[in-house]
Write a protein that holds these residues in place. Structure first.
Motif, PDB file in Angstrom:
ATOM      1  N   VAL A  53      23.919 -43.742  -5.275  1.00 31.13           N
ATOM      2  CA  VAL A  53      24.250 -42.707  -6.267  1.00 31.13           C
ATOM      3  C   VAL A  53      25.284 -41.747  -5.689  1.00 31.13           C
ATOM      4  N   MET A  54      25.041 -41.284  -4.461  1.00 33.85           N
ATOM      5  CA  MET A  54      25.952 -40.327  -3.851  1.00 33.85           C
ATOM      6  C   MET A  54      27.340 -40.923  -3.647  1.00 33.85           C
ATOM      7  N   GLN A  55      27.407 -42.170  -3.244  1.00 34.36           N
ATOM      8  CA  GLN A  55      28.710 -42.822  -3.055  1.00 34.36           C
ATOM      9  C   GLN A  55      29.465 -42.932  -4.376  1.00 34.36           C
ATOM     10  N   ALA A  56      28.758 -43.328  -5.441  1.00 34.36           N
ATOM     11  CA  ALA A  56      29.395 -43.448  -6.751  1.00 34.36           C
ATOM     12  C   ALA A  56      29.905 -42.093  -7.237  1.00 34.36           C
ATOM     13  N   CYS A  57      29.115 -41.072  -7.056  1.00 31.88           N
ATOM     14  CA  CYS A  57      29.518 -39.735  -7.504  1.00 31.88           C
ATOM     15  C   CYS A  57      30.663 -39.190  -6.659  1.00 31.88           C
ATOM     16  N   TYR A  58      30.649 -39.497  -5.371  1.00 32.52           N
ATOM     17  CA  TYR A  58      31.726 -39.048  -4.490  1.00 32.52           C
ATOM     18  C   TYR A  58      33.056 -39.680  -4.903  1.00 32.52           C
ATOM     19  N   GLU A  59      33.022 -40.968  -5.189  1.00 36.42           N
ATOM     20  CA  GLU A  59      34.253 -41.680  -5.527  1.00 36.42           C
ATOM     21  C   GLU A  59      34.782 -41.320  -6.909  1.00 36.42           C
ATOM     22  N   THR A  60      33.879 -40.903  -7.801  1.00 32.10           N
ATOM     23  CA  THR A  60      34.309 -40.504  -9.147  1.00 32.10           C
ATOM     24  C   THR A  60      34.379 -38.983  -9.305  1.00 32.10           C
ATOM     25  N   GLU A  61      34.126 -38.267  -8.220  1.00 30.23           N
ATOM     26  CA  GLU A  61      34.144 -36.803  -8.200  1.00 30.23           C
ATOM     27  C   GLU A  61      33.231 -36.208  -9.274  1.00 30.23           C
ATOM     28  N   THR A  62      32.005 -36.721  -9.292  1.00 22.88           N
ATOM     29  CA  THR A  62      30.975 -36.262 -10.227  1.00 22.88           C
ATOM     30  C   THR A  62      30.020 -35.322  -9.504  1.00 22.88           C
ATOM     31  N   ARG A  63      29.721 -34.200 -10.103  1.00 24.11           N
ATOM     32  CA  ARG A  63      28.807 -33.231  -9.494  1.00 24.11           C
ATOM     33  C   ARG A  63      27.384 -33.781  -9.437  1.00 24.11           C
ATOM     34  N   VAL A  64      26.678 -33.412  -8.378  1.00 23.41           N
ATOM     35  CA  VAL A  64      25.297 -33.861  -8.190  1.00 23.41           C
ATOM     36  C   VAL A  64      24.403 -32.635  -8.012  1.00 23.41           C
ATOM     37  N   PHE A  65      23.364 -32.563  -8.839  1.00 23.12           N
ATOM     38  CA  PHE A  65      22.404 -31.469  -8.760  1.00 23.12           C
ATOM     39  C   PHE A  65      21.050 -32.037  -8.344  1.00 23.12           C
ATOM     40  N   PRO A  66      20.715 -31.964  -7.058  1.00 21.84           N
ATOM     41  CA  PRO A  66      19.408 -32.472  -6.599  1.00 21.84           C
ATOM     42  C   PRO A  66      18.285 -31.648  -7.215  1.00 21.84           C
ATOM     43  N   MET A 450      29.683 -20.291   6.902  1.00 20.85           N
ATOM     44  CA  MET A 450      28.975 -21.131   5.940  1.00 20.85           C
ATOM     45  C   MET A 450      29.945 -22.006   5.149  1.00 20.85           C
ATOM     46  N   ARG A 451      31.066 -21.422   4.741  1.00 20.06           N
ATOM     47  CA  ARG A 451      32.055 -22.198   3.979  1.00 20.06           C
ATOM     48  C   ARG A 451      32.633 -23.326   4.821  1.00 20.06           C
ATOM     49  N   GLY A 452      32.788 -23.083   6.122  1.00 15.07           N
ATOM     50  CA  GLY A 452      33.287 -24.141   7.000  1.00 15.07           C
ATOM     51  C   GLY A 452      32.335 -25.314   7.071  1.00 15.07           C
ATOM     52  N   LEU A 453      31.044 -25.027   7.167  1.00 16.36           N
ATOM     53  CA  LEU A 453      30.040 -26.099   7.166  1.00 16.36           C
ATOM     54  C   LEU A 453      30.064 -26.862   5.848  1.00 16.36           C
ATOM     55  N   LYS A 454      30.134 -26.113   4.744  1.00 21.64           N
ATOM     56  CA  LYS A 454      30.169 -26.739   3.424  1.00 21.64           C
ATOM     57  C   LYS A 454      31.392 -27.642   3.283  1.00 21.64           C
ATOM     58  N   ALA A 455      32.548 -27.175   3.715  1.00 23.19           N
ATOM     59  CA  ALA A 455      33.776 -27.954   3.583  1.00 23.19           C
ATOM     60  C   ALA A 455      33.722 -29.227   4.407  1.00 23.19           C
ATOM     61  N   PHE A 456      33.069 -29.157   5.565  1.00 27.94           N
ATOM     62  CA  PHE A 456      32.985 -30.348   6.417  1.00 27.94           C
ATOM     63  C   PHE A 456      32.026 -31.379   5.846  1.00 27.94           C
ATOM     64  N   LEU A 457      30.864 -30.945   5.400  1.00 30.22           N
ATOM     65  CA  LEU A 457      29.837 -31.875   4.942  1.00 30.22           C
ATOM     66  C   LEU A 457      30.013 -32.282   3.471  1.00 30.22           C
ATOM     67  N   ASP A 458      30.647 -31.434   2.683  1.00 30.12           N
ATOM     68  CA  ASP A 458      30.834 -31.711   1.251  1.00 30.12           C
ATOM     69  C   ASP A 458      32.257 -31.308   0.864  1.00 30.12           C
ATOM     70  N   PRO A 459      33.258 -32.041   1.349  1.00 31.29           N
ATOM     71  CA  PRO A 459      34.655 -31.621   1.189  1.00 31.29           C
ATOM     72  C   PRO A 459      35.122 -31.527  -0.264  1.00 31.29           C
ATOM     73  N   LYS A 460      34.480 -32.258  -1.165  1.00 30.26           N
ATOM     74  CA  LYS A 460      34.883 -32.208  -2.572  1.00 30.26           C
ATOM     75  C   LYS A 460      34.066 -31.196  -3.375  1.00 30.26           C
ATOM     76  N   GLY A 461      33.114 -30.551  -2.727  1.00 31.98           N
ATOM     77  CA  GLY A 461      32.324 -29.523  -3.400  1.00 31.98           C
ATOM     78  C   GLY A 461      31.481 -30.038  -4.546  1.00 31.98           C
ATOM     79  N   LEU A 462      30.873 -31.214  -4.362  1.00 32.39           N
ATOM     80  CA  LEU A 462      30.131 -31.858  -5.452  1.00 32.39           C
ATOM     81  C   LEU A 462      28.622 -31.610  -5.402  1.00 32.39           C
ATOM     82  N   LEU A 463      28.121 -31.157  -4.257  1.00 33.34           N
ATOM     83  CA  LEU A 463      26.678 -31.016  -4.089  1.00 33.34           C
ATOM     84  C   LEU A 463      26.203 -29.635  -4.529  1.00 33.34           C
ATOM     85  N   ASN A 464      25.419 -29.604  -5.598  1.00 37.32           N
ATOM     86  CA  ASN A 464      24.827 -28.377  -6.123  1.00 37.32           C
ATOM     87  C   ASN A 464      25.838 -27.227  -6.166  1.00 37.32           C
TER      88      ASN A 464
END
Length: 470
Positions: A53-66, A450-464
């Motif tokens: 799911v995460m790979q599909a959303c990452y490649e299509t730039e779809t937001r994910v709300f856990p 905090m923003r640096g950590l977010k940018a590294f782990l979620d560079p497209k800003g899709l997680l929550n």
């Protein structure tokens, strides 16, 4: 939109729900204060499908709300209103993978209900000490994502102290397997702690290794009716000194809070005077025989009884009575929802500042918003107070449209806590409602880290997105 839905439907074992009616309960928080929209609601059954799911959303730039049990009170467990993302609900990932009495550990999937984890631990005479009012519906993944506190923090710590290892799926679908049960591991950065309390913005917790404790054979549970804030705080100090390492809970409820519970919660009853300023719930546990614990408690409280500080006390003599006392504490939110509009503040201050905070907050409320009653419930042992400005539904209708009222109230109380070395969020997290408070109370340097950590782990800003970080 059609691309991501078709990709999700192609993932083996993944339930994909797009019917509006079926999604509805997941689009609103349980207090019905926060609403959102979503393209789909998906239910994975294992970590591999979460990764897909995460790979599909990452490649299509779809937001994910856990989403776990959806018991957040900060707007962190429902999607935003854009309707451009999916809800990733982990409720079907509820397997207890390993239960180990010798290692004092349990490995569970993120969708396990907290109460089920407690019961699994009890089945091998162990204790998982996390306890919350929502424990019958909240899920372990959500507890970890919000670094939940609860009533046992005084003795056992919050969720961060109970997690030994994690399994996490990152934004691009990469799986990090850190499910170790080591108590000591000094081999580099502590990646586990990055994800605890991150509210699903850095990765999706799919499983956790948790700490268990020997189950205490004896419990002494009591509730005291106490006059005076200073006296109540002094009693708490005396109890911690009289029972070092044995006090597992010190919970307080103001007179106003107890009245609300008794009025609105079916079956709630109190065998104590109904005119006390405070009600102090104590739990002491260990190997000491109950009759000796009771004798020690009587000795510790003797002076307070003699001076009239304690109006009366009730001790639970069996498990049913113990459950009845705890029910008064655990049902406060249920009662408050029925009472009116409760403007809740999840603050924490150093222990020495609890009394000054209560006094300063009450003075401000009486001066600036006299329609509101102060309602207080909290974890006295760790300085966490839920300070509530309670308005009747009629009074709320009269002031709800007053420009900036809620923000003015929030900032006043948070400023008091901040000036005392405290915080505006002790255990509920940031979610979406405290974004502005992050800007107000966090330094630019802290936010940039905090923003640096977010940018590294979620560079497209899709997680929550829209949670935690301004």
């Amino acid at each position: 939109m059609s691309d991501i839905l078709s990709r999700l439907r192609a993932i083996p074992g993944l339930a994909v729900v797009t019917d509006t009616g079926a999604m509805a309960p997941h689009l609103v928080d349980w207090r019905k204060r926060h609403y959102g929209a979503a393209l789909a609601l998906v239910f994975p059954t294992d970590t591999t499908s979460v990764a897909a799911v995460m790979q599909a959303c990452y490649e299509t730039e779809t937001r994910v709300f856990p989403q776990g049990g959806n018991t957040s009170v900060c707007g962190g467990s429902v999607p935003d209103e854009s309707g451009r993302g999916i809800i990733l609900n982990l409720g079907r990932m509820n397997v207890i993978r390993k239960l180990d009495a010798e290692d004092d550990s349990i490995i569970v999937e993120a969708g396990c209900i907290l109460q089920n984890v407690q019961e699994a631990a009890a089945s091998i005479e162990r204790l998982f000490p996390m306890s919350l009012g929502a424990e019958g519906s909240c899920q372990i993944g959500g507890n970890i994502a919000t670094n939940a506190g609860g009533t046992g923090v005084l003795r056992y710590g919050n969720m961060r102290d109970l997690v030994l290892g994690l399994e996490v799926v990152l934004a691009d679908g990469t799986i990090w397997d850190g499910l170790r049960t080591l108590r000591k591991n000094n081999s580099g950065y502590d990646l586990r702690n990055l994800f605890i309390g991150s509210e699903g913005t850095l990765g999706v917790v799919t499983a956790a290794a948790l700490r268990l404790f020997p189950r205490p054979p004896h419990f002494l549970t009591a509730m005291l009716a106490v006059q005076g804030t200073d006296a109540m705080l002094a009693l708490a100090r005396q109890l911690r000194a009289a029972f070092p390492g044995e006090v597992s809970a010190l919970e307080i409820m103001s007179h106003s809070q107890m009245t609300i519970v008794l009025r609105h919660v079916p079956g709630a009853k109190l065998a104590l005077p109904d005119n006390a300023d405070w009600y102090l719930l104590i739990e002491i546990s260990g190997t000491t025989a109950p009759e000796i614990l009771e004798e020690r408690l009587t000795t510790a409280l003797g002076h307070a009884f003699g001076t009239g500080t304690i109006l009366d006390a009730v001790l639970a003599s069996n498990e049913r009575q113990r459950a009845e006392l705890w029910a008064l504490r655990h049902h406060v939110t249920e009662g408050n929802v029925k009472e009116g509009m409760g403007l809740t503040h999840d603050i924490a201050v150093p222990l020495a500042q609890i009394g000054p905070f209560i006094a300063a907050a009450q003075a401000w409320l009486a001066r600036e918003l006299p329609q509101a009653r102060p309602v207080v419930v909290g974890h006295l042992g760790d300085g966490n107070l839920h300070y509530i400005a309670m308005l009747s539904h009629d009074d709320w209708e009269k002031v709800a449209d007053k420009p900036g009222l809620t923000a003015h109230l929030n900032h006043a109380l948070y400023d008091i806590a901040d000036d005392m070395g405290g915080t505006f969020s002790a255990e509920h997290g940031i979610g979406s409602i405290h974004i502005a408070d992050m800007n107000r109370y966090k330094t630019t340097h802290e936010l940039n880290l905090m923003r640096g950590l977010k940018a590294f782990l979620d560079p497209k800003g899709l997680l929550n997105p829209g949670r935690v970080l301004p």
